[in-house]
Design a protein around this motif. Structure first.
Motif, mmCIF file in Angstrom:
data_model
loop_
_atom_site.group_PDB
_atom_site.id
_atom_site.type_symbol
_atom_site.label_atom_id
_atom_site.label_comp_id
_atom_site.label_asym_id
_atom_site.label_seq_id
_atom_site.Cartn_x
_atom_site.Cartn_y
_atom_site.Cartn_z
ATOM 1 N N GLU A 31 4.001 -2.217 7.831
ATOM 2 C CA GLU A 31 3.068 -3.058 8.566
ATOM 3 C C GLU A 31 1.627 -2.651 8.273
ATOM 4 N N PHE A 32 1.369 -1.349 8.192
ATOM 5 C CA PHE A 32 0.035 -0.858 7.876
ATOM 6 C C PHE A 32 -0.374 -1.302 6.473
ATOM 7 N N ALA A 33 0.551 -1.213 5.516
ATOM 8 C CA ALA A 33 0.253 -1.639 4.145
ATOM 9 C C ALA A 33 -0.049 -3.129 4.087
ATOM 10 N N ALA A 34 0.746 -3.936 4.814
ATOM 11 C CA ALA A 34 0.538 -5.383 4.797
ATOM 12 C C ALA A 34 -0.788 -5.775 5.444
ATOM 13 N N ALA A 35 -1.216 -4.998 6.445
ATOM 14 C CA ALA A 35 -2.465 -5.305 7.146
ATOM 15 C C ALA A 35 -3.702 -4.809 6.406
ATOM 16 N N ASN A 36 -3.481 -4.019 5.339
ATOM 17 C CA ASN A 36 -4.606 -3.450 4.595
ATOM 18 C C ASN A 36 -4.408 -3.693 3.104
ATOM 19 N N PRO A 37 -4.547 -4.960 2.652
ATOM 20 C CA PRO A 37 -4.347 -5.272 1.238
ATOM 21 C C PRO A 37 -5.475 -4.715 0.381
ATOM 22 N N SER A 38 -5.226 -4.647 -0.928
ATOM 23 C CA SER A 38 -6.268 -4.206 -1.855
ATOM 24 C C SER A 38 -7.417 -5.197 -1.855
ATOM 25 N N PRO A 39 -8.653 -4.734 -2.046
ATOM 26 C CA PRO A 39 -9.791 -5.651 -2.125
ATOM 27 C C PRO A 39 -9.604 -6.662 -3.248
ATOM 28 N N ALA A 40 -10.086 -7.875 -3.036
ATOM 29 C CA ALA A 40 -9.951 -8.922 -4.042
ATOM 30 C C ALA A 40 -10.591 -8.485 -5.352
ATOM 31 N N GLY A 41 -9.851 -8.692 -6.452
ATOM 32 C CA GLY A 41 -10.383 -8.371 -7.765
ATOM 33 C C GLY A 41 -10.382 -6.900 -8.102
ATOM 34 N N SER A 42 -9.790 -6.071 -7.271
ATOM 35 C CA SER A 42 -9.807 -4.633 -7.521
ATOM 36 C C SER A 42 -8.853 -4.278 -8.658
ATOM 37 N N GLU A 43 -9.112 -3.166 -9.294
ATOM 38 C CA GLU A 43 -8.297 -2.677 -10.394
ATOM 39 C C GLU A 43 -7.755 -1.299 -9.999
#
Length: 227
Positions: free
Chosen positions: A3-15
């Protein structure tokens, strides 16, 4: 942790092509332990770290290489990266891992240490008798990794069903349930049941009960300060 991972996605366009890129930690009190989610893609080399690090792959897969040893860590598997050792890594695109790092002296462990889910378990201590509601359970354990100072321990554990009253945790414990289910109730009366496949943390200082009505097996990563 899912749940924590789903609520904190990677920033858009991040590498996310460095071991420490796109790492988001739980808001724990400042101390020797950090727990968080790490997203990886591609490959790289990580310089020796100042902490032992438990790694559990939520999605994707990892290949880790250190001191001539190659370790495959598929989805659902775990390993420990000892402090003081460099390693190479490669990750399937979309790999997400949960990490628990514990600062401490370099370990004497022989490099990257997989958590062996098929390791033979030996009898271990049961919960305190004064906390038990009902029969004493049969508990077993196998330790894959122990830090140089003995404060960070990782391995597998199982137990027959049991119910115990609330106790205050003197340690942080990250758990991945391999079998069964367990229900915790904290001092505020909040109740949560975790089941096979769940990955979760019980924080140091938390007070909660434990109730399992079926056989439970788990992978654990425990930080227990010496004093």
């Amino acid at each position: 942790m899912r749940e924590f991972a789903a609520a904190n996605p990677s920033p858009a366009g991040s590498e996310p092509q460095a071991w420490t890129a796109n790492r988001i930690d739980l808001p724990l009190p400042e101390g020797a332990v950090t727990v968080g989610v790490l997203r990886l893609a591609g490959s790289g080399t990580q310089v020796p770290q100042t902490a032992d690090e438990f790694v559990h792959v939520l999605t994707g897969s990892l290949e880790l290489t250190g001191e001539g040893k190659v370790v495959q860590v598929p989805e659902g598997a775990s390993c420990v990266l000892p402090a003081g050792r460099a390693f190479d890594w490669s990750a399937q695109t979309g790999t997400t891992v949960v990490t628990m790092t514990c600062a401490g002296p370099a370990s004497e462990a022989a490099g990257i240490t997989p958590v062996d889910l098929s390791a033979p378990l030996a009898p271990s201590g049961a919960p305190l008798a004064e906390l038990l509601v009902g029969p004493t359970p049969s508990c077993r354990n196998f330790t894959d990794f122990r830090s140089a100072n003995g404060e960070f321990v990782c391995g597998t554990w199982d137990s027959s069903p049991y119910h115990r009253l609330p106790m205050r945790y003197g340690h942080h414990e990250l758990m991945h349930l391999l079998e069964g289910a367990v229900t915790f109730v904290d001092e505020a009366g909040r109740e949560k049941t975790f089941r096979k496949g769940d990955v979760f943390l019980v924080e140091q200082g938390a007070s909660c009960s434990w109730e399992s009505t079926v056989h439970v097996k788990k992978v654990y990563a425990i930080y227990r300060p010496a004093a």
